[in-house]
Design a protein around this motif. Structure first.
Motif: not given
Length: 125
Positions: A98-108
């Motif tokens: 969950g952390y990986l997907l959310a950080t990557t998506a929102v960060g991008t």
């Protein structure tokens, strides 16, 4: 003669492990992406003395320093390290995902928006 209580059959019952849910990771990832990524990237750009691209018309785009793009990529990569560490712990793998997907998506999305604002002249720096 019946037993007075539960019969012990010799098997050891183990307590179920509590698994952390992916929702906590998503929440943490969104928080880190929104409140840490952009300020940390600006700090890295200041430390590396990266020239900020000047706003120009779209047809007149000039080459942008590689350090500018590396500052965004390096900051995002460093913020994804907790996901790698959490993935090593079996009960925390859903949290890490969950952390990986959310950080990557929102960060991008935040990176693209901030870079777009820098090109259009609305850069907060």
């Amino acid at each position: 003669m019946a037993a007075a209580g539960p019969v012990w059959d010799g098997k050891v019952t183990r307590v179920e492990q509590v698994r952390w849910r992916a929702g906590w990771g998503v929440g943490l990832g969104v928080f880190v992406a929104v409140f840490v990524l952009v300020p940390a990237t600006f700090a890295v750009q200041d430390a590396w003395q990266v020239p900020v691209p000047r706003p120009v018309a779209f047809a007149e785009l000039e080459p942008i320093a590689t350090a500018f793009w590396l500052s965004w990529a390096a900051t995002l990569a460093v913020l994804l390290i907790p996901a790698v560490v959490l993935a090593l712990l079996p009960p925390a793998r859903l949290l890490a995902l969950g952390y990986l997907l959310a950080t990557t998506a929102v960060g991008t999305v935040l990176c693209a928006t901030t870079v777009g604002l820098a090109f259009s002249g609305l850069d907060p720096v």
